[in-house]
Structure formats: C-alpha cells, structure tokens
Design a protein around this motif. Structure first.
Motif, PDB file in Angstrom:
ATOM      1  N   ARG A  16      -8.094  -6.850   6.241  1.00 49.83           N
ATOM      2  CA  ARG A  16      -9.292  -7.269   5.502  1.00 49.83           C
ATOM      3  C   ARG A  16      -9.697  -6.219   4.463  1.00 49.83           C
ATOM      4  O   ARG A  16     -10.145  -6.556   3.363  1.00 49.83           O
ATOM      5  N   GLU A  17      -9.543  -4.938   4.812  1.00 49.86           N
ATOM      6  CA  GLU A  17      -9.944  -3.856   3.915  1.00 49.86           C
ATOM      7  C   GLU A  17      -9.173  -3.875   2.592  1.00 49.86           C
ATOM      8  O   GLU A  17      -9.646  -3.344   1.594  1.00 49.86           O
ATOM      9  N   ALA A  18      -7.981  -4.454   2.594  1.00 50.33           N
ATOM     10  CA  ALA A  18      -7.167  -4.495   1.373  1.00 50.33           C
ATOM     11  C   ALA A  18      -7.465  -5.721   0.520  1.00 50.33           C
ATOM     12  O   ALA A  18      -6.985  -5.820  -0.611  1.00 50.33           O
ATOM     13  N   ALA A  19      -8.254  -6.650   1.039  1.00 50.87           N
ATOM     14  CA  ALA A  19      -8.540  -7.884   0.296  1.00 50.87           C
ATOM     15  C   ALA A  19      -9.371  -7.599  -0.950  1.00 50.87           C
ATOM     16  O   ALA A  19     -10.254  -6.757  -0.950  1.00 50.87           O
ATOM     17  N   ARG A  20      -9.043  -8.327  -2.003  1.00 53.11           N
ATOM     18  CA  ARG A  20      -9.790  -8.200  -3.268  1.00 53.11           C
ATOM     19  C   ARG A  20     -10.425  -9.507  -3.697  1.00 53.11           C
ATOM     20  O   ARG A  20     -11.224  -9.538  -4.623  1.00 53.11           O
ATOM     21  N   ILE A  21     -10.037 -10.605  -3.055  1.00 50.29           N
ATOM     22  CA  ILE A  21     -10.560 -11.922  -3.426  1.00 50.29           C
ATOM     23  C   ILE A  21     -11.365 -12.470  -2.256  1.00 50.29           C
ATOM     24  O   ILE A  21     -10.867 -12.550  -1.132  1.00 50.29           O
ATOM     25  N   PHE A  22     -12.606 -12.854  -2.563  1.00 50.83           N
ATOM     26  CA  PHE A  22     -13.497 -13.403  -1.556  1.00 50.83           C
ATOM     27  C   PHE A  22     -13.980 -14.773  -2.017  1.00 50.83           C
ATOM     28  O   PHE A  22     -14.302 -14.963  -3.184  1.00 50.83           O
ATOM     29  N   ILE A  74       0.868  -1.177   0.000  1.00 52.15           N
ATOM     30  CA  ILE A  74       0.000   0.000   0.000  1.00 52.15           C
ATOM     31  C   ILE A  74       0.909   1.231   0.000  1.00 52.15           C
ATOM     32  O   ILE A  74       1.812   1.345   0.825  1.00 52.15           O
ATOM     33  N   ASN A  75       0.679   2.110  -0.978  1.00 55.67           N
ATOM     34  CA  ASN A  75       1.446   3.356  -1.048  1.00 55.67           C
ATOM     35  C   ASN A  75       0.502   4.490  -1.460  1.00 55.67           C
ATOM     36  O   ASN A  75      -0.715   4.308  -1.453  1.00 55.67           O
ATOM     37  N   ASN A  76       1.061   5.628  -1.813  1.00 59.49           N
ATOM     38  CA  ASN A  76       0.236   6.792  -2.186  1.00 59.49           C
ATOM     39  C   ASN A  76      -0.627   6.543  -3.424  1.00 59.49           C
ATOM     40  O   ASN A  76      -1.583   7.270  -3.666  1.00 59.49           O
ATOM     41  N   PHE A  77      -0.275   5.538  -4.226  1.00 61.87           N
ATOM     42  CA  PHE A  77      -1.027   5.255  -5.445  1.00 61.87           C
ATOM     43  C   PHE A  77      -2.106   4.189  -5.229  1.00 61.87           C
ATOM     44  O   PHE A  77      -2.827   3.837  -6.149  1.00 61.87           O
ATOM     45  N   GLY A  78      -2.180   3.627  -4.031  1.00 65.95           N
ATOM     46  CA  GLY A  78      -3.196   2.621  -3.736  1.00 65.95           C
ATOM     47  C   GLY A  78      -2.608   1.298  -3.280  1.00 65.95           C
ATOM     48  O   GLY A  78      -1.466   1.222  -2.828  1.00 65.95           O
ATOM     49  N   CYS A  79      -3.408   0.253  -3.426  1.00 68.36           N
ATOM     50  CA  CYS A  79      -2.993  -1.094  -3.014  1.00 68.36           C
ATOM     51  C   CYS A  79      -2.576  -1.872  -4.260  1.00 68.36           C
ATOM     52  O   CYS A  79      -3.277  -1.874  -5.274  1.00 68.36           O
ATOM     53  N   HIS A  80      -1.438  -2.526  -4.163  1.00 62.45           N
ATOM     54  CA  HIS A  80      -0.895  -3.315  -5.275  1.00 62.45           C
ATOM     55  C   HIS A  80      -0.719  -4.751  -4.788  1.00 62.45           C
ATOM     56  O   HIS A  80      -0.411  -4.984  -3.629  1.00 62.45           O
ATOM     57  N   TYR A  81      -0.910  -5.696  -5.694  1.00 61.67           N
ATOM     58  CA  TYR A  81      -0.851  -7.111  -5.352  1.00 61.67           C
ATOM     59  C   TYR A  81       0.253  -7.778  -6.163  1.00 61.67           C
ATOM     60  O   TYR A  81       0.301  -7.649  -7.387  1.00 61.67           O
TER      61      TYR A  81
END
Length: 176
Positions: free
Chosen positions: A93-99, A60-67
C-alpha cells in the motif's frame, strides 16, 4: 467505508492516469443462478464511499519506486539490469500512487455493457468505427481471463459482473 486494494494491468493504469477510465468490471464469484430474483442478496466487494489503492506493476530500488505504466518501452533509466518489474499483486500500500473513491456499484451481465461504458472503461473510442471500439473491449476482457476459465468468465460466457464506478483523488486525501 474501508480502504482496499484493487489490481489493474499496465494499460488500464495508463487509462486511469489519462483520465479515460472511470469504471471497471469484476466477475461475480460465485456466479448467481441464471434466474435471479429482484431481491437477491448481493454482497459487493466494494461499496460507494470505499477508498481503493491501485496495485500496479512496479520496481523499488535505491532510486525510489518506479511504475511500469510510466515506461511504455520498459526502459526506466533508474533501473539497472539487476532490477526487475514486480507484479502488481505484490505492491504494498505504501508504494501506491493512485487512489480511487467508489461512487457507484451495480450488477449486470457482461454483454450488457453500453457504448458509454466502453469509453468509461478506458477504451480509446473511435467515433468513425464504434463497433471496433466495442471489439477492443471484448479483446481486453478476454485477455484478463485465464484460458482454462474463459468459457465461464470470458465474453462468450456472459457472466454476471460488478460494475464499479470510481473517481480519482490525491493521496493526501486518502483515508487512513
């Protein structure tokens, strides 16, 4: 039903994203006795209907969340030299993209895996060389087990495992 985290390595995250992975195995701890009665009381970590959010390597940086799974060469253009990939265990949990929704849970010995489940584990299946595909699963499994406990929980130890089947769903459908 509850919402719980589950960890996957980068290759398995890619397999989920590609739609190749619909099952995972997790070692039962502690291991039950070798002569398990049919009515042995199992306390599974996940139950059908449970929601899981996938923890994966991220930044997580100034540009958002990267995976990390999105960048096979680890060369994310939105990351500076000061940015570092963070281990999946630290993903909020807030950074999760896969459920995932658990659709089934069963118990079996690790070495009882079927060829169908090898494919469902996300292993790229080679129809010309099915034994090689099976070997890829063995290699993957052992790579996830620390060397000090591999004799007990590695392929050769043939531990009892939870077989957790799941389906992917969108974050908008996620349980609170």
């Amino acid at each position: 039903m509850s919402t719980k985290p589950i960890l996957f390595n980068t290759d398995m995250v890619r397999a989920i994203l590609d739609g190749r992975k619909t099952v995972t195995r997790r070692v039962m701890k502690p291991q039950p006795p070798s002569n398990i009665p049919q009515n042995y009381l199992w306390i599974p970590p996940y139950r059908p209907g449970d929601s899981l959010y996938v923890r994966e390597t991220f930044c997580i940086n100034n540009f958002g969340c990267h995976y990390r799974a999105d960048w096979p060469d680890d060369n994310c253009p939105d990351m500076s030299a000061d940015d570092k990939w963070r281990p999946s265990i630290h993903m909020p949990r807030e950074a999760a993209r896969i459920f995932l929704r658990v659709t089934g849970v069963r118990v079996e010995r690790l070495q009882d895996i079927s060829m169908k489940d090898v494919r469902n584990e996300g292993i790229e299946y080679d129809i010309e060389r099915p034994v090689a595909s099976y070997g890829k699963f063995v290699e993957l499994w052992d790579s996830t087990i620390r060397p000090g406990i591999r004799a007990l929980y590695g392929w050769g130890g043939n531990p009892w495992v939870w077989v957790i089947e799941f389906e992917r769903y969108e974050k908008s459908e996620a349980a609170p």
